[in-house]
Design a protein around this motif. Sequence first.
Motif: not given
Length: 345
Positions: A296-312
């Motif tokens: 659950g903690e890993l999932a939270q970390l992953i979701a938080t980081v993805w939600s800030m993704r702006a890569d292109r």
Amino acid sequence: MHPGSMSTLDRFDRPLRSLRISVTDRCNLRCQYCMPEADYVWLPRESILTFEETATLVDAFTSVGVDRVRITGGEPLLRRNLPELLEQLAAKPAIADLSLTTNGVLLRDQAAALRAAGLHRITVSLDTLNGDRFRELARFNELPAVLAGIDAASRAGFDSLKVDTVVLRHRNDDELVPMIEYGKSVGAEVRFIEYMDVGGATHWSMDAVVSRHEILARLASVYGPIAPVEGRDSAPAERFRLPDGTTFGIIASTTEPFCAACDRSRLTADGLWLLCLYARGGLDLRRPLREGATRGELAQLIATVWSMRADRGAEERLGAAAREAFIPIAALKRDAHLEMHTRGG
Ligand code: SAM
Ligand code: SF4
Ligand code: SF4
């Protein structure tokens, strides 16, 4: 989270869906566009994730939206006991699509075991059908092994085989038609990949790139009118149909990138999570994992980081003025994570 689904969205509303997992940075070929240098620094053995660790991370990823997993490398078939990992992943109902990209050298002996382990799909990278040229492009004389591997995969029941070909000017760009014909003969769909200026492509130059536009024009001059196949979704390949019904793909990451719909991220063999093929850094998931973080903690970390993704990354590279290899050799030598064979292509 995306309403009504488990997907996590980034800053451009792109869902987290597809994960490429590199299971080793080692390779038994030395393709000119990927590993052209004399020496490489390898990831330390103790840093490589075990299958159990990989499976735990995959559970964290699937709980926040990932449903497509591709195993890659380096050369994934060099990873000892790979079918054991595939079996664990194939048993996870959250994974709708489990695929593997390989150079095919070891495929003949492993195809049946990969199938039995539950792998859904295989893509084989093959840039030429000429033995001498194969050795020039990949340093080793392995064309017969790769062809035998493709044959074995087909016989093992992999019926949606793909063959990926990086097109390089003056090296193999006279083989577009032979590759299409070869694909037809073995029941595989060929996908032409534009040469990209990523990672180990230290000899890259725009002159060596054969564009999507040019590939289509050359094929049309031989086969006649080419029609697009509808329904692209987030796949990197655009698909086309020849007048005789044969389909093929083009991955135009260099001249017409498709970042706007990119739902892909990458996990290196030592647990670094990269949000873009061009990312200079990533999130170390091995450390929290080995320090005992829960799923659950890993999932939270992953979701938080993805939600800030702006890569292109590839779209940004389009705007680069005098475009040359993205990563200078000196930087590659300092950080193996910048290498294409480490991030999995
Ligand atoms: N060793 C396996 C193989 O070759 O299929 C898997 C890893 S390899 C890094 C994954 C894919 O990346 C291959 O299809 C390869 O052709 C592609 N690739 C590597 N360097 C590339 C480059 N500079 N431009 C375009 N594609 C590249
Ligand atoms: Fe070639 Fe794949 Fe090995 Fe890179 S990782 S050198 S593309 S076979
Ligand atoms: Fe996705 Fe980055 Fe590739 Fe664009 S460059 S398609 S954002 S991985």
